[in-house]
Design a protein around this motif. Structure first.
Motif, PDB file in Angstrom:
ATOM      1  N   TYR A   1       2.507  21.772   8.494  1.00 36.49           N
ATOM      2  CA  TYR A   1       1.423  21.774   9.481  1.00 36.49           C
ATOM      3  C   TYR A   1       1.538  22.973  10.404  1.00 36.49           C
ATOM      4  N   LEU A   2       0.464  23.712  10.515  1.00 36.68           N
ATOM      5  CA  LEU A   2       0.400  24.819  11.457  1.00 36.68           C
ATOM      6  C   LEU A   2       0.094  24.227  12.829  1.00 36.68           C
ATOM      7  N   GLU A   3       1.114  24.137  13.652  1.00 36.59           N
ATOM      8  CA  GLU A   3       0.964  23.519  14.976  1.00 36.59           C
ATOM      9  C   GLU A   3       0.281  24.460  15.955  1.00 36.59           C
ATOM     10  N   GLY A   4       0.418  25.749  15.743  1.00 39.80           N
ATOM     11  CA  GLY A   4      -0.229  26.716  16.623  1.00 39.80           C
ATOM     12  C   GLY A   4       0.030  28.124  16.145  1.00 39.80           C
ATOM     13  N   ILE A   5      -0.922  28.998  16.444  1.00 36.52           N
ATOM     14  CA  ILE A   5      -0.759  30.411  16.108  1.00 36.52           C
ATOM     15  C   ILE A   5      -1.569  31.202  17.129  1.00 36.52           C
ATOM     16  N   PHE A   6      -0.988  32.293  17.614  1.00 32.43           N
ATOM     17  CA  PHE A   6      -1.672  33.107  18.604  1.00 32.43           C
ATOM     18  C   PHE A   6      -1.223  34.556  18.490  1.00 32.43           C
ATOM     19  N   VAL A   7      -2.184  35.446  18.488  1.00 30.34           N
ATOM     20  CA  VAL A   7      -1.922  36.881  18.522  1.00 30.34           C
ATOM     21  C   VAL A   7      -2.774  37.447  19.653  1.00 30.34           C
ATOM     22  N   MET A   8      -2.143  38.195  20.556  1.00 25.58           N
ATOM     23  CA  MET A   8      -2.898  38.793  21.655  1.00 25.58           C
ATOM     24  C   MET A   8      -4.047  39.626  21.093  1.00 25.58           C
ATOM     25  N   GLU A   9      -5.158  39.616  21.806  1.00 26.33           N
ATOM     26  CA  GLU A   9      -6.384  40.243  21.314  1.00 26.33           C
ATOM     27  C   GLU A   9      -6.181  41.695  20.875  1.00 26.33           C
ATOM     28  N   LYS A  10      -5.408  42.469  21.632  1.00 25.41           N
ATOM     29  CA  LYS A  10      -5.248  43.882  21.280  1.00 25.41           C
ATOM     30  C   LYS A  10      -4.463  44.095  19.986  1.00 25.41           C
ATOM     31  N   TYR A  11      -3.791  43.061  19.467  1.00 28.88           N
ATOM     32  CA  TYR A  11      -3.044  43.166  18.223  1.00 28.88           C
ATOM     33  C   TYR A  11      -3.742  42.479  17.050  1.00 28.88           C
ATOM     34  N   ARG A  12      -4.921  41.932  17.285  1.00 29.55           N
ATOM     35  CA  ARG A  12      -5.643  41.216  16.230  1.00 29.55           C
ATOM     36  C   ARG A  12      -6.264  42.181  15.230  1.00 29.55           C
TER      37      ARG A  12
ATOM     38  N   PHE B   1     -10.908  31.920  11.670  1.00 30.33           N
ATOM     39  CA  PHE B   1      -9.606  32.311  11.124  1.00 30.33           C
ATOM     40  C   PHE B   1      -9.186  31.352  10.015  1.00 30.33           C
ATOM     41  N   HIS B   2      -9.242  30.056  10.295  1.00 30.02           N
ATOM     42  CA  HIS B   2      -8.817  29.068   9.303  1.00 30.02           C
ATOM     43  C   HIS B   2      -9.607  29.197   7.998  1.00 30.02           C
ATOM     44  N   LEU B   3     -10.915  29.333   8.107  1.00 23.22           N
ATOM     45  CA  LEU B   3     -11.737  29.471   6.901  1.00 23.22           C
ATOM     46  C   LEU B   3     -11.424  30.783   6.185  1.00 23.22           C
ATOM     47  N   HIS B   4     -11.191  31.846   6.930  1.00 22.26           N
ATOM     48  CA  HIS B   4     -10.892  33.160   6.349  1.00 22.26           C
ATOM     49  C   HIS B   4      -9.585  33.163   5.549  1.00 22.26           C
ATOM     50  N   VAL B   5      -8.594  32.391   5.999  1.00 25.77           N
ATOM     51  CA  VAL B   5      -7.300  32.393   5.308  1.00 25.77           C
ATOM     52  C   VAL B   5      -7.182  31.271   4.277  1.00 25.77           C
ATOM     53  N   GLY B   6      -8.305  30.624   3.952  1.00 28.87           N
ATOM     54  CA  GLY B   6      -8.304  29.693   2.826  1.00 28.87           C
ATOM     55  C   GLY B   6      -8.278  28.222   3.141  1.00 28.87           C
ATOM     56  N   PHE B   7      -8.261  27.850   4.423  1.00 28.83           N
ATOM     57  CA  PHE B   7      -8.332  26.430   4.742  1.00 28.83           C
ATOM     58  C   PHE B   7      -9.746  25.921   4.448  1.00 28.83           C
TER      59      PHE B   7
ATOM     60  N   ARG C   1      -5.092  42.962  12.360  1.00 29.31           N
ATOM     61  CA  ARG C   1      -4.076  43.773  11.677  1.00 29.31           C
ATOM     62  C   ARG C   1      -3.334  42.971  10.606  1.00 29.31           C
ATOM     63  N   GLY C   2      -3.762  41.725  10.381  1.00 28.66           N
ATOM     64  CA  GLY C   2      -3.115  40.890   9.379  1.00 28.66           C
ATOM     65  C   GLY C   2      -1.869  40.174   9.876  1.00 28.66           C
ATOM     66  N   ILE C   3      -1.608  40.244  11.179  1.00 28.57           N
ATOM     67  CA  ILE C   3      -0.399  39.626  11.739  1.00 28.57           C
ATOM     68  C   ILE C   3      -0.446  38.112  11.599  1.00 28.57           C
ATOM     69  N   ALA C   4      -1.554  37.500  11.989  1.00 28.67           N
ATOM     70  CA  ALA C   4      -1.668  36.037  11.909  1.00 28.67           C
ATOM     71  C   ALA C   4      -1.587  35.566  10.465  1.00 28.67           C
ATOM     72  N   LYS C   5      -2.214  36.313   9.577  1.00 35.63           N
ATOM     73  CA  LYS C   5      -2.169  35.956   8.154  1.00 35.63           C
ATOM     74  C   LYS C   5      -0.731  35.996   7.637  1.00 35.63           C
TER      75      LYS C   5
ATOM     76  N   VAL D   1       7.061  36.528  20.458  1.00 35.81           N
ATOM     77  CA  VAL D   1       7.460  37.891  20.712  1.00 35.81           C
ATOM     78  C   VAL D   1       6.519  38.537  21.735  1.00 35.81           C
ATOM     79  N   GLY D   2       5.961  37.769  22.619  1.00 34.14           N
ATOM     80  CA  GLY D   2       5.043  38.303  23.612  1.00 34.14           C
ATOM     81  C   GLY D   2       3.638  38.511  23.089  1.00 34.14           C
ATOM     82  N   MET D   3       3.511  39.267  22.000  1.00 33.42           N
ATOM     83  CA  MET D   3       2.178  39.546  21.470  1.00 33.42           C
ATOM     84  C   MET D   3       1.711  38.480  20.491  1.00 33.42           C
ATOM     85  N   LEU D   4       2.624  37.663  19.997  1.00 32.16           N
ATOM     86  CA  LEU D   4       2.242  36.649  19.027  1.00 32.16           C
ATOM     87  C   LEU D   4       3.118  35.418  19.171  1.00 32.16           C
TER      88      LEU D   4
END
Length: 95
Positions: free
Chosen positions: A27-38, A76-82, A40-44, A3-6
């Motif tokens: 398997y999480l193949e990839g995840i990205f959130v633009m810095e200005k939207y980080r 990020f990975h450690l923060h979300v429980g990996f 905020r819990g979006i990636a989680k 969606v552009g930002m993520l």
């Protein structure tokens, strides 16, 4: 999802996945959130949706990876429980 930002992508891996005991593995193949939207819990939330999808596909385990020098991804990975299970260096050679 993009969606552009993520962006994120999750899939199923049927081959061996480091640190797992079952197959298939979500398997999480990839995840990205633009810095200005980080921060905020979006990636989680994206990850939560991927894990739910993997469970619906019959997976009992979920895995991911990051490049060895990518400290942001590691945090990020450690923060979300990996849990970190291994570090590897990959090689290639022209034939």
């Amino acid at each position: 999802m993009q969606v552009g930002m993520l962006e994120n992508a999750c899939g199923l891996r049927h081959d061996y996945v480091e640190g797992t005991d079952s197959s298939p593995v979500g398997y999480l193949e990839g995840i990205f959130v633009m810095e200005k939207y980080r921060k905020r819990g979006i990636a989680k939330e994206l990850l939560k949706n991927c894990q739910k999808w993997a469970q619906e596909q019959g997976c009992g385990e979920f895995a991911s990876d990051c490049e060895i020098m990518n400290e942001d991804s590691l945090r990020f990975h450690l923060h979300v429980g990996f849990e970190e299970v291994n570090r590897i260096i990959c090689f290639t050679k022209k034939l």
